[in-house]
Design an enzyme around this catalytic site. Structure first.
Site, PDB file in Angstrom:
ATOM      1  N   LEU A  33       0.825  -1.210   0.000  1.00 61.31           N
ATOM      2  CA  LEU A  33       0.000   0.000   0.000  1.00 61.31           C
ATOM      3  C   LEU A  33       0.861   1.262   0.000  1.00 61.31           C
ATOM      4  CD1 LEU A  33      -2.670   1.509   0.237  1.00 61.31           C
ATOM      5  CD2 LEU A  33      -2.572   1.134   2.722  1.00 61.31           C
ATOM      6  N   ASP A  61      10.350   2.940  13.853  1.00 61.44           N
ATOM      7  CA  ASP A  61       9.877   1.623  14.307  1.00 61.44           C
ATOM      8  C   ASP A  61       8.557   1.827  15.047  1.00 61.44           C
ATOM      9  OD1 ASP A  61       9.350  -0.811  15.534  1.00 61.44           O
ATOM     10  OD2 ASP A  61      11.481  -1.268  15.779  1.00 61.44           O
ATOM     11  N   ALA A  89       1.724  -2.322   8.841  1.00 58.70           N
ATOM     12  CA  ALA A  89       1.122  -3.304   9.746  1.00 58.70           C
ATOM     13  C   ALA A  89       2.015  -4.540   9.818  1.00 58.70           C
ATOM     14  CB  ALA A  89      -0.264  -3.716   9.256  1.00 58.70           C
ATOM     15  N   TYR A  90       1.777  -5.313  10.853  1.00 59.00           N
ATOM     16  CA  TYR A  90       2.369  -6.655  10.965  1.00 59.00           C
ATOM     17  C   TYR A  90       1.412  -7.573  10.224  1.00 59.00           C
ATOM     18  CZ  TYR A  90       4.581 -10.679  13.270  1.00 59.00           C
ATOM     19  OH  TYR A  90       5.265 -11.845  13.538  1.00 59.00           O
ATOM     20  N   THR A 107      -8.807  -4.875   8.264  1.00 56.79           N
ATOM     21  CA  THR A 107      -8.847  -6.126   7.501  1.00 56.79           C
ATOM     22  C   THR A 107     -10.159  -6.894   7.634  1.00 56.79           C
ATOM     23  OG1 THR A 107      -7.803  -8.328   7.360  1.00 56.79           O
ATOM     24  CG2 THR A 107      -7.708  -7.250   9.484  1.00 56.79           C
ATOM     25  N   ASP A 108     -10.464  -7.674   6.629  1.00 63.14           N
ATOM     26  CA  ASP A 108     -11.575  -8.640   6.673  1.00 63.14           C
ATOM     27  C   ASP A 108     -11.386  -9.662   7.799  1.00 63.14           C
ATOM     28  OD1 ASP A 108      -9.306  -9.353   5.060  1.00 63.14           O
ATOM     29  OD2 ASP A 108     -10.344 -11.154   4.424  1.00 63.14           O
ATOM     30  N   TYR A 154      -3.564 -12.015  14.283  1.00 66.03           N
ATOM     31  CA  TYR A 154      -3.494 -10.876  13.351  1.00 66.03           C
ATOM     32  C   TYR A 154      -4.807 -10.094  13.356  1.00 66.03           C
ATOM     33  CZ  TYR A 154      -3.814  -8.379   8.902  1.00 66.03           C
ATOM     34  OH  TYR A 154      -4.043  -7.415   7.941  1.00 66.03           O
ATOM     35  N   LYS A 180      -5.461  -6.296  14.757  1.00 63.10           N
ATOM     36  CA  LYS A 180      -5.981  -5.232  13.870  1.00 63.10           C
ATOM     37  C   LYS A 180      -7.268  -4.642  14.445  1.00 63.10           C
ATOM     38  CE  LYS A 180      -4.710  -4.060  10.315  1.00 63.10           C
ATOM     39  NZ  LYS A 180      -3.776  -2.974   9.903  1.00 63.10           N
TER      40      LYS A 180
HETATM   41  N1  LIG Z   1      -1.780  -7.677   2.621  1.00 62.14           N
HETATM   42  C1  LIG Z   1      -3.075  -7.988   2.719  1.00 62.14           C
HETATM   43  O1  LIG Z   1      -3.550  -8.981   2.140  1.00 62.14           O
HETATM   44  C2  LIG Z   1      -3.996  -7.138   3.521  1.00 62.14           C
HETATM   45  C3  LIG Z   1      -3.576  -6.029   4.198  1.00 62.14           C
HETATM   46  N2  LIG Z   1      -4.449  -5.298   4.962  1.00 62.14           N
HETATM   47  C4  LIG Z   1      -3.966  -4.119   5.667  1.00 62.14           C
HETATM   48  O2  LIG Z   1      -3.594  -3.167   4.673  1.00 62.14           O
HETATM   49  C5  LIG Z   1      -2.486  -2.399   5.140  1.00 62.14           C
HETATM   50  C6  LIG Z   1      -1.384  -2.443   4.117  1.00 62.14           C
HETATM   51  O3  LIG Z   1      -0.970  -3.787   3.928  1.00 62.14           O
HETATM   52  P1  LIG Z   1       0.211  -4.167   2.904  1.00 62.14           P
HETATM   53  O4  LIG Z   1       0.710  -2.951   2.225  1.00 62.14           O
HETATM   54  O5  LIG Z   1      -0.258  -5.324   2.128  1.00 62.14           O
HETATM   55  O6  LIG Z   1       1.297  -4.691   3.947  1.00 62.14           O
HETATM   56  P2  LIG Z   1       2.826  -5.064   3.681  1.00 62.14           P
HETATM   57  O7  LIG Z   1       3.111  -6.255   4.517  1.00 62.14           O
HETATM   58  O8  LIG Z   1       3.116  -5.085   2.226  1.00 62.14           O
HETATM   59  O9  LIG Z   1       3.578  -3.813   4.284  1.00 62.14           O
HETATM   60  C7  LIG Z   1       3.520  -3.522   5.648  1.00 62.14           C
HETATM   61  C8  LIG Z   1       4.647  -2.578   5.976  1.00 62.14           C
HETATM   62  O10 LIG Z   1       4.622  -2.340   7.383  1.00 62.14           O
HETATM   63  C9  LIG Z   1       5.958  -2.272   7.807  1.00 62.14           C
HETATM   64  N3  LIG Z   1       6.142  -2.588   9.208  1.00 62.14           N
HETATM   65  C10 LIG Z   1       5.919  -3.765   9.836  1.00 62.14           C
HETATM   66  N4  LIG Z   1       6.314  -3.690  11.117  1.00 62.14           N
HETATM   67  C11 LIG Z   1       6.791  -2.436  11.300  1.00 62.14           C
HETATM   68  C12 LIG Z   1       7.362  -1.751  12.406  1.00 62.14           C
HETATM   69  N5  LIG Z   1       7.532  -2.337  13.595  1.00 62.14           N
HETATM   70  N6  LIG Z   1       7.747  -0.476  12.240  1.00 62.14           N
HETATM   71  C13 LIG Z   1       7.608   0.131  11.045  1.00 62.14           C
HETATM   72  N7  LIG Z   1       7.088  -0.452   9.955  1.00 62.14           N
HETATM   73  C14 LIG Z   1       6.685  -1.742  10.090  1.00 62.14           C
HETATM   74  C15 LIG Z   1       6.681  -3.299   6.964  1.00 62.14           C
HETATM   75  O11 LIG Z   1       8.047  -3.001   6.936  1.00 62.14           O
HETATM   76  P3  LIG Z   1       9.112  -4.218   7.081  1.00 62.14           P
HETATM   77  O12 LIG Z   1       8.747  -5.189   5.997  1.00 62.14           O
HETATM   78  O13 LIG Z   1      10.419  -3.538   6.900  1.00 62.14           O
HETATM   79  O14 LIG Z   1       8.883  -4.772   8.451  1.00 62.14           O
HETATM   80  C16 LIG Z   1       6.014  -3.130   5.605  1.00 62.14           C
HETATM   81  O15 LIG Z   1       6.686  -2.199   4.800  1.00 62.14           O
HETATM   82  C17 LIG Z   1      -2.150  -2.964   6.529  1.00 62.14           C
HETATM   83  O16 LIG Z   1      -2.817  -2.195   7.495  1.00 62.14           O
HETATM   84  C18 LIG Z   1      -2.740  -4.361   6.500  1.00 62.14           C
HETATM   85  O17 LIG Z   1      -3.087  -4.833   7.800  1.00 62.14           O
HETATM   86  C19 LIG Z   1      -5.765  -5.600   5.070  1.00 62.14           C
HETATM   87  C20 LIG Z   1      -6.267  -6.681   4.401  1.00 62.14           C
HETATM   88  C21 LIG Z   1      -5.440  -7.513   3.533  1.00 62.14           C
HETATM   89  C1  LIG Z   2       0.537 -20.474  -1.071  1.00 60.67           C
HETATM   90  C2  LIG Z   2      -0.796 -21.176  -0.908  1.00 60.67           C
HETATM   91  C3  LIG Z   2      -1.789 -20.620  -0.107  1.00 60.67           C
HETATM   92  N1  LIG Z   2      -2.965 -21.264   0.034  1.00 60.67           N
HETATM   93  C4  LIG Z   2      -4.023 -20.646   0.849  1.00 60.67           C
HETATM   94  C5  LIG Z   2      -3.664 -20.188   2.245  1.00 60.67           C
HETATM   95  C6  LIG Z   2      -4.671 -19.088   2.483  1.00 60.67           C
HETATM   96  O1  LIG Z   2      -5.876 -19.678   2.957  1.00 60.67           O
HETATM   97  C7  LIG Z   2      -4.906 -18.503   1.106  1.00 60.67           C
HETATM   98  C8  LIG Z   2      -4.204 -17.190   0.845  1.00 60.67           C
HETATM   99  O2  LIG Z   2      -2.825 -17.278   1.194  1.00 60.67           O
HETATM  100  P1  LIG Z   2      -2.077 -16.035   1.809  1.00 60.67           P
HETATM  101  O3  LIG Z   2      -0.773 -16.459   2.362  1.00 60.67           O
HETATM  102  O4  LIG Z   2      -2.081 -14.903   0.831  1.00 60.67           O
HETATM  103  O5  LIG Z   2      -3.082 -15.716   3.003  1.00 60.67           O
HETATM  104  P2  LIG Z   2      -3.033 -14.614   4.086  1.00 60.67           P
HETATM  105  O6  LIG Z   2      -1.634 -14.198   4.335  1.00 60.67           O
HETATM  106  O7  LIG Z   2      -3.852 -15.097   5.203  1.00 60.67           O
HETATM  107  O8  LIG Z   2      -3.787 -13.379   3.407  1.00 60.67           O
HETATM  108  C9  LIG Z   2      -4.336 -12.419   4.272  1.00 60.67           C
HETATM  109  O9  LIG Z   2      -3.352 -11.474   4.615  1.00 60.67           O
HETATM  110  C10 LIG Z   2      -3.779 -10.576   5.592  1.00 60.67           C
HETATM  111  C11 LIG Z   2      -2.642  -9.580   5.818  1.00 60.67           C
HETATM  112  C12 LIG Z   2      -5.106  -9.987   5.369  1.00 60.67           C
HETATM  113  O10 LIG Z   2      -5.449  -8.943   5.956  1.00 60.67           O
HETATM  114  C13 LIG Z   2      -6.135 -10.791   4.608  1.00 60.67           C
HETATM  115  O11 LIG Z   2      -7.073  -9.965   3.940  1.00 60.67           O
HETATM  116  C14 LIG Z   2      -5.527 -11.761   3.631  1.00 60.67           C
HETATM  117  O12 LIG Z   2      -5.109 -11.130   2.443  1.00 60.67           O
HETATM  118  O13 LIG Z   2      -4.451 -19.484   0.171  1.00 60.67           O
HETATM  119  C15 LIG Z   2      -3.220 -22.482  -0.603  1.00 60.67           C
HETATM  120  O14 LIG Z   2      -4.321 -23.051  -0.455  1.00 60.67           O
HETATM  121  N2  LIG Z   2      -2.251 -23.029  -1.401  1.00 60.67           N
HETATM  122  C16 LIG Z   2      -1.037 -22.433  -1.563  1.00 60.67           C
HETATM  123  O15 LIG Z   2      -0.174 -22.972  -2.299  1.00 60.67           O
END
Ligand SMILES: NC(=O)C1=CN([C@@H]2O[C@H](COP(=O)(O)OP(=O)(O)OC[C@H]3O[C@@H](n4cnc5c(N)ncnc54)[C@H](OP(=O)(O)O)[C@@H]3O)[C@@H](O)[C@H]2O)C=CC1
Ligand SMILES: Cc1cn([C@H]2C[C@H](O)[C@@H](COP(=O)(O)OP(=O)(O)O[C@H]3O[C@@H](C)C(=O)[C@@H](O)[C@H]3O)O2)c(=O)[nH]c1=O
Ligand SMILES: [Mg+2]
Length: 300
Positions: free
Chosen positions: A18, A42, A66-67, A107-108, A131, A135
């Site tokens: 993002l 951090d 986010a983590y 998040t969902d 997680y 959140k």
């Molecule tokens: N990814 C998904 O599928 C989903 C994400 N979201 C939410 O959307 C938002 C964006 O997600 P997305 O961009 O995918 O996340 P990413 O995992 O791609 O990026 C998260 C960022 O947060 C940073 N971060 C983690 N821990 C720390 C810390 N202690 N201090 C400073 N920075 C930190 C990471 O840096 P570093 O890697 O260096 O630790 C990384 O750059 C988040 O709020 C997430 O919860 C919601 C639904 C689905």
């Molecule tokens: C790699 C892999 C994953 N899966 C499954 C595991 C999981 O149920 C689904 C998606 O895998 P992911 O590792 O992307 O799942 P996950 O990391 O749980 O994705 C989630 O991330 C967080 C941050 C969110 O907030 C959610 O919205 C969602 O996007 O697919 C398989 O069935 N086969 C595979 O080979």
């Protein structure tokens, strides 16, 4: 700040999906994006968050960091809560003090996913894992901080950058002919670029219009699929571009054991964000196509 800049926006998670897309957005004239990464701040350090927000007259904060390691969070509870709950609390407090709006992303996974249909913003939350719970802690902290705020819940975020399901599928397909993917978890993917545009629109409204609707909203791309459906379409579109392909074998979640339990139904209703901001998402297939254009190249 240059002479023409009047609105500096603090963005966290600069290196994430993002955060990367927020920096690529076409922000209106006069906006400056100050994107900070993990090394610069951090988020486990609440005092550093307060100092950062107070360091210059920001117009708003978007907390895009986010983590996000869902399984790892199950055994790293304190870090997950520090980053996903305590950091939003610190941003809420700092933004309230500075009198500026906070945009928080959630998040969902705050939902148990145990009902049919798309989740509305006021539906009951009941996270299944650390997680999602952390959140949700972040949501509650922001809601009770006194800061003017918008919380946008999203799901299944994907892009050409960072870690995500599309990149995992393409990587695995380089070395495997068939992939087993869960078919009993449903939702819709979200392009990080589309989400960034939504957050840009909302942030601009919050900065320029004190009557911009605050509260909690949902955004994902449009559609309703399983992860197996998603994988199948990834490989169909990848194949059209000469990229990696694999046969997808649909499996139940019980055949793919993970430390964290995921919701069976992650569908998010867009009615609130449409009513408040007029935002309606495009189909997930079109968003996927743009991402594969960037990752593999345009269709021949
Ligand atoms: N990814 C998904 O599928 C989903 C994400 N979201 C939410 O959307 C938002 C964006 O997600 P997305 O961009 O995918 O996340 P990413 O995992 O791609 O990026 C998260 C960022 O947060 C940073 N971060 C983690 N821990 C720390 C810390 N202690 N201090 C400073 N920075 C930190 C990471 O840096 P570093 O890697 O260096 O630790 C990384 O750059 C988040 O709020 C997430 O919860 C919601 C639904 C689905
Ligand atoms: C790699 C892999 C994953 N899966 C499954 C595991 C999981 O149920 C689904 C998606 O895998 P992911 O590792 O992307 O799942 P996950 O990391 O749980 O994705 C989630 O991330 C967080 C941050 C969110 O907030 C959610 O919205 C969602 O996007 O697919 C398989 O069935 N086969 C595979 O080979
Ligand atoms: Mg993951």
């Amino acid at each position: 700040m240059s002479a023409t800049t009047s609105h500096a926006i603090l963005v966290t998670g600069a290196g994430g999906q993002l955060g990367t897309e927020l920096q690529r957005c076409a922000w209106p004239q006069g906006y400056e994006i100050v994107a900070i990464d993990h090394d610069t701040l951090d988020l486990r350090d609440s005092e550093a968050i307060a100092a950062m927000v107070a360091s210059r007259p920001f117009a708003a904060v978007i907390n895009g960091a986010a983590y996000t390691a869902v399984d790892k969070a199950e055994s790293d509870v304190v870090t997950a809560w520090a980053v996903n709950a305590m950091a939003p609390a610190a941003f809420g407090e700092a933004c309230a003090k500075a009198g500026i709006p906070l945009v928080q992303v959630s998040t969902d996974y705050v939902f148990a996913g145990d009902r049919q249909g798309a989740w509305e913003v006021n539906d009951p939350v009941a996270p299944l894992g650390v997680y999602g719970a952390s959140k949700l802690g972040g949501e509650l902290a922001v809601r009770t901080s006194g800061a003017r705020h918008v919380i946008v819940r999203t799901a299944w975020v994907v892009s050409a950058h960072g870690h995500n399901f599309i990149k995992t599928m393409l990587r695995l397909a380089e070395t495997r002919d068939t992939l087993s993917v869960v078919a009993d978890q449903h939702g819709a993917p979200t392009s990080a670029a589309d989400l960034a545009n939504v957050l840009m629109t909302i942030t601009q409204r919050l900065v320029e219009d004190e009557d911009a609707p605050p509260g909690t909203f949902h955004f994902s791309n449009a559609g309703s699929i399983s992860w197996a459906d998603f994988a199948t379409e990834i490989f169909r579109q990848s194949g059209l571009r000469g990229g990696p392909t694999a046969e997808v074998v649909p499996i139940p979640s019980s055949d793919y054991p993970t430390p964290a339990v995921r919701p069976a139904n992650s569908r998010l209703s867009h009615s609130a964000i449409y009513a408040a901001y007029g935002i309606a998402p495009r189909d997930w297939q079109a968003a996927l196509s743009d991402i594969l254009d960037e990752l593999i190249g345009a269709t021949q």
